[in-house]
Scaffold this motif. Structure first.
Motif, short mmCIF file in Angstrom:
data_model
loop_
_atom_site.label_atom_id
_atom_site.label_comp_id
_atom_site.label_asym_id
_atom_site.label_seq_id
_atom_site.Cartn_x
_atom_site.Cartn_y
_atom_site.Cartn_z
N THR A 23 0.82 -1.22 0.00
CA THR A 23 0.00 0.00 0.00
C THR A 23 0.85 1.27 0.00
O THR A 23 0.33 2.34 -0.27
N ARG A 24 2.14 1.13 0.30
CA ARG A 24 3.01 2.29 0.42
C ARG A 24 4.10 2.37 -0.65
O ARG A 24 4.70 3.42 -0.85
N VAL A 25 4.41 1.26 -1.28
CA VAL A 25 5.54 1.19 -2.21
C VAL A 25 5.02 0.92 -3.62
O VAL A 25 4.09 0.13 -3.81
N ARG A 26 5.64 1.57 -4.59
CA ARG A 26 5.27 1.34 -5.99
C ARG A 26 5.61 -0.10 -6.40
O ARG A 26 6.61 -0.66 -5.94
N PRO A 27 4.78 -0.71 -7.25
CA PRO A 27 5.01 -2.10 -7.65
C PRO A 27 6.40 -2.35 -8.24
O PRO A 27 6.99 -3.40 -7.99
N LEU A 28 6.92 -1.40 -9.01
CA LEU A 28 8.23 -1.58 -9.61
C LEU A 28 9.31 -1.77 -8.54
O LEU A 28 10.16 -2.65 -8.64
#
Length: 85
Positions: A23-28
């Motif tokens: 929820t806090r980190v971009r998927p990449l």
């Protein structure tokens, strides 16, 4: 045996940890971290195949790193895939 149980335990814990992280980190960035974790864990097990401590650390790291990338239905015996040859 114990290594197998350690893998599944770390995979389960990794799934629980991955939910708030996702929820806090971009998927990449999450995928990059997973890839680095898998490579480091496998590297530990390849470099020291007869060291039980490094095999255990590598196994736990592999489970944690793979947890957010493997969809649950693709794991044999889990919900959604149970009973299908």
């Amino acid at each position: 045996s114990y290594i197998n149980s350690l893998f599944w335990l770390s995979l389960t814990v990794g799934r629980l940890i991955a939910i708030p992280i996702a929820t806090r980190v971009r998927p990449l960035y999450m995928m990059r971290a997973n890839l680095i974790g898998v490579l480091v864990s496998l590297g530990l097990m390849i470099v020291a195949p007869y060291n039980p401590a490094l095999i255990a650390i590598g196994t736990a790291g592999l489970g944690l790193s793979m947890a957010s990338t493997i969809p649950a239905p693709s794991i044999p015996g889990m919900a959604g895939n149970a009973g299908r040859g």
